[in-house]
Structures are given as C-alpha cells and as structure tokens.
Scaffold this motif. Sequence first.
Motif, PDB file in Angstrom:
ATOM      1  N   LEU A 193       0.816  -1.179  -0.024  1.00  0.00           N
ATOM      2  CA  LEU A 193       0.017   0.033  -0.002  1.00  0.00           C
ATOM      3  C   LEU A 193       0.888   1.272  -0.001  1.00  0.00           C
ATOM      4  O   LEU A 193       0.619   2.181  -0.543  1.00  0.00           O
ATOM      5  CB  LEU A 193      -0.855  -0.075   1.064  1.00  0.00           C
ATOM      6  CG  LEU A 193      -2.132  -1.088   1.181  1.00  0.00           C
ATOM      7  CD1 LEU A 193      -2.676  -0.859   2.504  1.00  0.00           C
ATOM      8  CD2 LEU A 193      -3.117  -0.683   0.000  1.00  0.00           C
ATOM      9  N   LYS A 194       2.044   1.233   0.718  1.00  0.00           N
ATOM     10  CA  LYS A 194       3.080   2.238   0.703  1.00  0.00           C
ATOM     11  C   LYS A 194       3.425   2.795  -0.749  1.00  0.00           C
ATOM     12  O   LYS A 194       3.745   3.692  -0.784  1.00  0.00           O
ATOM     13  CB  LYS A 194       3.798   2.116   1.690  1.00  0.00           C
ATOM     14  CG  LYS A 194       3.390   2.282   3.175  1.00  0.00           C
ATOM     15  CD  LYS A 194       4.399   2.190   4.381  1.00  0.00           C
ATOM     16  CE  LYS A 194       3.870   2.630   5.791  1.00  0.00           C
ATOM     17  NZ  LYS A 194       4.961   2.382   6.623  1.00  0.00           N
ATOM     18  N   ALA A 195       3.946   1.364  -1.184  1.00  0.00           N
ATOM     19  CA  ALA A 195       4.493   1.550  -2.424  1.00  0.00           C
ATOM     20  C   ALA A 195       3.352   2.188  -3.419  1.00  0.00           C
ATOM     21  O   ALA A 195       4.011   2.925  -4.427  1.00  0.00           O
ATOM     22  CB  ALA A 195       5.071   0.152  -3.094  1.00  0.00           C
ATOM     23  N   LEU A 196       2.316   1.605  -3.330  1.00  0.00           N
ATOM     24  CA  LEU A 196       1.054   2.325  -4.397  1.00  0.00           C
ATOM     25  C   LEU A 196       0.982   3.808  -4.023  1.00  0.00           C
ATOM     26  O   LEU A 196       1.036   4.623  -5.159  1.00  0.00           O
ATOM     27  CB  LEU A 196      -0.167   1.554  -4.084  1.00  0.00           C
ATOM     28  CG  LEU A 196      -1.393   1.998  -5.136  1.00  0.00           C
ATOM     29  CD1 LEU A 196      -1.208   2.079  -6.516  1.00  0.00           C
ATOM     30  CD2 LEU A 196      -2.605   1.258  -4.570  1.00  0.00           C
ATOM     31  N   LEU A 197       0.948   4.118  -2.731  1.00  0.00           N
ATOM     32  CA  LEU A 197       0.907   5.340  -2.504  1.00  0.00           C
ATOM     33  C   LEU A 197       1.890   6.430  -3.039  1.00  0.00           C
ATOM     34  O   LEU A 197       1.342   7.432  -3.467  1.00  0.00           O
ATOM     35  CB  LEU A 197       0.725   5.617  -0.807  1.00  0.00           C
ATOM     36  CG  LEU A 197       0.685   7.101  -0.367  1.00  0.00           C
ATOM     37  CD1 LEU A 197      -0.523   7.660  -0.725  1.00  0.00           C
ATOM     38  CD2 LEU A 197       0.891   6.936   1.197  1.00  0.00           C
ATOM     39  N   SER A 198       3.170   5.919  -2.963  1.00  0.00           N
ATOM     40  CA  SER A 198       4.199   6.627  -3.591  1.00  0.00           C
ATOM     41  C   SER A 198       4.032   6.968  -5.120  1.00  0.00           C
ATOM     42  O   SER A 198       4.399   7.938  -5.617  1.00  0.00           O
ATOM     43  CB  SER A 198       5.668   5.979  -3.339  1.00  0.00           C
ATOM     44  OG  SER A 198       6.631   6.672  -4.053  1.00  0.00           O
ATOM     45  N   VAL A 199       3.569   5.791  -5.569  1.00  0.00           N
ATOM     46  CA  VAL A 199       3.207   5.998  -7.094  1.00  0.00           C
ATOM     47  C   VAL A 199       2.125   6.864  -7.387  1.00  0.00           C
ATOM     48  O   VAL A 199       2.070   7.751  -8.281  1.00  0.00           O
ATOM     49  CB  VAL A 199       2.998   4.545  -7.827  1.00  0.00           C
ATOM     50  CG1 VAL A 199       2.270   4.583  -9.182  1.00  0.00           C
ATOM     51  CG2 VAL A 199       3.998   3.727  -7.577  1.00  0.00           C
ATOM     52  N   ILE A 200       0.964   6.844  -6.839  1.00  0.00           N
ATOM     53  CA  ILE A 200      -0.050   7.704  -6.771  1.00  0.00           C
ATOM     54  C   ILE A 200       0.169   9.132  -6.822  1.00  0.00           C
ATOM     55  O   ILE A 200      -0.242  10.125  -7.521  1.00  0.00           O
ATOM     56  CB  ILE A 200      -1.181   7.424  -6.003  1.00  0.00           C
ATOM     57  CG1 ILE A 200      -1.938   5.971  -6.376  1.00  0.00           C
ATOM     58  CG2 ILE A 200      -2.632   8.419  -6.174  1.00  0.00           C
ATOM     59  CD1 ILE A 200      -2.371   5.576  -7.643  1.00  0.00           C
ATOM     60  N   LYS A 201       1.049   9.530  -5.745  1.00  0.00           N
ATOM     61  CA  LYS A 201       1.592  10.901  -5.373  1.00  0.00           C
ATOM     62  C   LYS A 201       2.297  11.535  -6.807  1.00  0.00           C
ATOM     63  O   LYS A 201       2.359  12.506  -6.717  1.00  0.00           O
ATOM     64  CB  LYS A 201       2.369  10.925  -4.128  1.00  0.00           C
ATOM     65  CG  LYS A 201       1.526  10.673  -2.968  1.00  0.00           C
ATOM     66  CD  LYS A 201       2.632  10.649  -1.792  1.00  0.00           C
ATOM     67  CE  LYS A 201       1.682  10.822  -0.372  1.00  0.00           C
ATOM     68  NZ  LYS A 201       2.552  10.691   0.944  1.00  0.00           N
ATOM     69  N   ASN A 202       2.711  10.532  -7.497  1.00  0.00           N
ATOM     70  CA  ASN A 202       3.801  10.948  -8.747  1.00  0.00           C
ATOM     71  C   ASN A 202       2.748  11.028  -9.935  1.00  0.00           C
ATOM     72  O   ASN A 202       3.402  11.390 -10.913  1.00  0.00           O
ATOM     73  CB  ASN A 202       4.875  10.189  -9.003  1.00  0.00           C
ATOM     74  CG  ASN A 202       5.889  10.528  -7.566  1.00  0.00           C
ATOM     75  OD1 ASN A 202       5.979  11.390  -7.308  1.00  0.00           O
ATOM     76  ND2 ASN A 202       6.477   9.292  -7.098  1.00  0.00           N
ATOM     77  N   GLN A 203       1.652  10.863 -10.107  1.00  0.00           N
ATOM     78  CA  GLN A 203       0.732  10.657 -11.102  1.00  0.00           C
ATOM     79  C   GLN A 203      -0.253  11.991 -11.362  1.00  0.00           C
ATOM     80  O   GLN A 203      -1.358  12.065 -10.720  1.00  0.00           O
ATOM     81  CB  GLN A 203      -0.309   9.365 -11.077  1.00  0.00           C
ATOM     82  CG  GLN A 203       0.447   8.227 -10.951  1.00  0.00           C
ATOM     83  CD  GLN A 203       1.547   7.986 -12.160  1.00  0.00           C
ATOM     84  OE1 GLN A 203       1.377   8.215 -13.288  1.00  0.00           O
ATOM     85  NE2 GLN A 203       2.595   7.649 -11.464  1.00  0.00           N
ATOM     86  N   SER A 204       0.436  13.151 -11.900  1.00  0.00           N
ATOM     87  CA  SER A 204      -0.397  14.317 -12.082  1.00  0.00           C
ATOM     88  C   SER A 204      -1.312  14.175 -13.023  1.00  0.00           C
ATOM     89  O   SER A 204      -1.187  13.429 -14.060  1.00  0.00           O
ATOM     90  CB  SER A 204       0.994  15.391 -12.441  1.00  0.00           C
ATOM     91  OG  SER A 204       0.281  16.529 -12.664  1.00  0.00           O
TER      92      SER A 204
END
Length: 412
Positions: free
Chosen positions: A305-316
């Motif tokens: 979940l933390k790895a996904l969170l990091s990815v979503i934060k970078n999807q402008s």
Amino acid sequence: MVVQNKLDTGDPRKAVLLEPFVHQVGGHMSMMKYDEHTVCKPLISQEQWFYESLPTAIKQFTPQYKGIISVCLRKDSLGNLGLIASPSLPTDNCSSLDKEHSVMLCQEIKQTSTTSSERLFVKWSQAPFTKTIKDSCPGKALLRTELQYHTDVSSFMEDTNGNQPERKSYNPWGLHCHQLHLNRMSSKLDENKLHQFLLLENVVSKYQYPCILDLKMGTRQHGDDASEEKKARHIKKCEQSTSGSLGVRICGMQVYQADTGQFLCKDKYYGRKLSPDGFRQALYQFLHNGNHLRTDLLEPIVSQLKALLSVIKNQSSYRFYSSSLLIIYDGQEPKENKETLDNHPQGCFQNINCTMPHGTGHPKVDVRMIDFAHTTYKGSKYNHTIYDGPDHGYIFGLENLVNILENTREGE
C-alpha cells in the motif's frame, strides 16, 4: 443448465466457455472466467484506453491487460441463454461459429411465487459445472455450485447490526451481476450482434483460497460525464459513508474461515452502512480466519500500500473516480506460520513485526487497482476536465487505510 459439446482447445477458432467468475465480490458489471488465468468484462472505451496507455509505474498494481474478445448471446430451442466467446470471430456477426463444436454456458430461469413478492431464481445444473470448479481450484469447491439464488442478495449477508444470519457457503455477488447482465443483453436479443469484452489477468488464480477485499477508493465517485442526478446520488453516498470520512469504503469481501472451511462474505450494502469504527472492525474481520488474526499479513500488505501511495502521488492529472482497490491473500495459511502461532498463541499478536522461523518469508499478498471506466487524465481522449496534481481523494483513502492497518492489534 450447462451445455458442453466437443471442444478442441488447441484451435483458437472454437468457442470458449464463459463461466461466471465465482470470486467476484463487488462491482456491478459481470465478470466472466475466460480461462484459468484470464477473466473478461464488458468493454467500456474509456477503461480500454486507460489500460492501453497505462503508465509503467502503475502496471505492477493493475491486472495485466490481454486484449479484447468478441462475445455472442445465443438462445437454444429450450430458451436457454448462452454466452459464446471467440478471439477470432469476424467483426460483423457470429454466423461463422460452428454450433456443433461450440461451448455454451446457459441459464434456466424459473419464476417462483412467495407470500410477499415474486422472486427470480437462477439454477445451474451441477454435474459438469461442479467438475470444472473443483478441477481448477480447491477453494472454488467451497463456493456452492448448486446455485439456487435470490436476487435480493443482501438477505444472504449479515447486516451491520447482525440482524440477519450470514451465509458462508459461497459469495453470491458475482452471480447476481451475471444475472443482471444476461437480462440486459437478452432484452434485445440479436444472435448476430457482437459484444466486446476486455480480457484481463485473473489476479486470484494463484491463490488456493482467495480472500478478497474490494475497496472503493477516494472521496468522489462520480465521473466527469455524470448527469446532475447521478452526481447528486454519488455525492450523497459518499457523504453518508466512510468514503467521505476516510476516503475509502468496502464494496465487498470474502474471507476464508479456517474453523468452518467456508468463506464469510459481505456486500456493498454492508459497506455503505459502516461507520469509521465499523470500517476498522471490518478490516480486522478480513484479516481474521476464524481462529486468529493473520498478523503475518500486515507487514506485506502495508508495504504494498505504501508503494502504491508513492506511485499515486507522482501521477499528475490522474483522477481515479469510482475505481476500486483489491487486497488479496491466501486463506490457506503457510504451515510454518500456523505451527508458530500454535506454539506461541499470544506472542505474535502483540507485534506486527514478530519474527517468524528462518526461511518462512512473507505470505503471498496482492494489492491491485481495478475498474477504470471513469478514470481521467491529461492526454486521454475521453477526458472532460484536465486536473492539476495527483488524486488527493485517493491519497487520503490510502493514507487512512495504511494508518488503520498499522494500528491493528489483537483485541482492538
């Protein structure tokens, strides 16, 4: 009934049996099983476009996209409906199908009267379908195949007050969706019309007893193209559920109960009624196998979940409106973990990072994003509005989910 004739599986021109996907726990579109590692769902162009232009960073968190399949709806002389799929059907009609060698999944619809109202029953013949289920996955044998099923599916589930008995034999939600979809397709029956379906990875195929939690993510659920009526309806649902308070709500789940050998199931109506505290208790229940809390799952789930969170934060510019997140693990507990818990019944419950025997490793878990019919982003030919920055509603839900799981302890 299930009608199965000769099938040469080595010949791609032959039709393929589409079975209801028995592990569908949420959503409103019918998921069908194409083969052991592939499911299919009705094609929506916006979702197809998303899968075909998927950012590399997100791919590990979505089912593999496998293309498009053509599906025909047929009615036999007895009035049974059949879904016939082939990867090589012509683009205009189904007339080239070899009926003698086709494989059909049919349904027998019977009307029965009750004292209060008339209810629709769907009954599938047991013999060949049961064999298919048992051969493909031991866990599926637990999902009852003598399916005599009411359309008022919520009565099979325990409500938030515990007023109705739970039915743990199988999860009826996928069959509910399949019934509705067949009804829609058959309302204007045209045997020569092709229906397009998306082919996607069956993300639970590697699990013996797949425990699945379907979470509707974000604080907003309506797409940019929603009508004012639909927009108001979805806003109200969010305000009255944990979508508004936590940015996440339960759409369905099934969890294997080791003490009974059955799946415990919940549906979206259960999830809508949960308070934030009820949501936390439901997460606890999802990780409980009837004997003990599966604390061995917490670290790998939180890590993903933390790895996904990091990815979503970078999807402008991405907005994943009305999408869901699946959390999946195997209800068949690793033998080493079970032995450790039997020998130390209290120790591992007090610490998420409890040490397991050398070589045990983490249990197999998956975190997957699904359902992108209303996802919008810069560059999509279906976008109505271009947004700046990441999807903060989705991020809010992920952060709350991580926080709840990190604070999960035995007895809380």
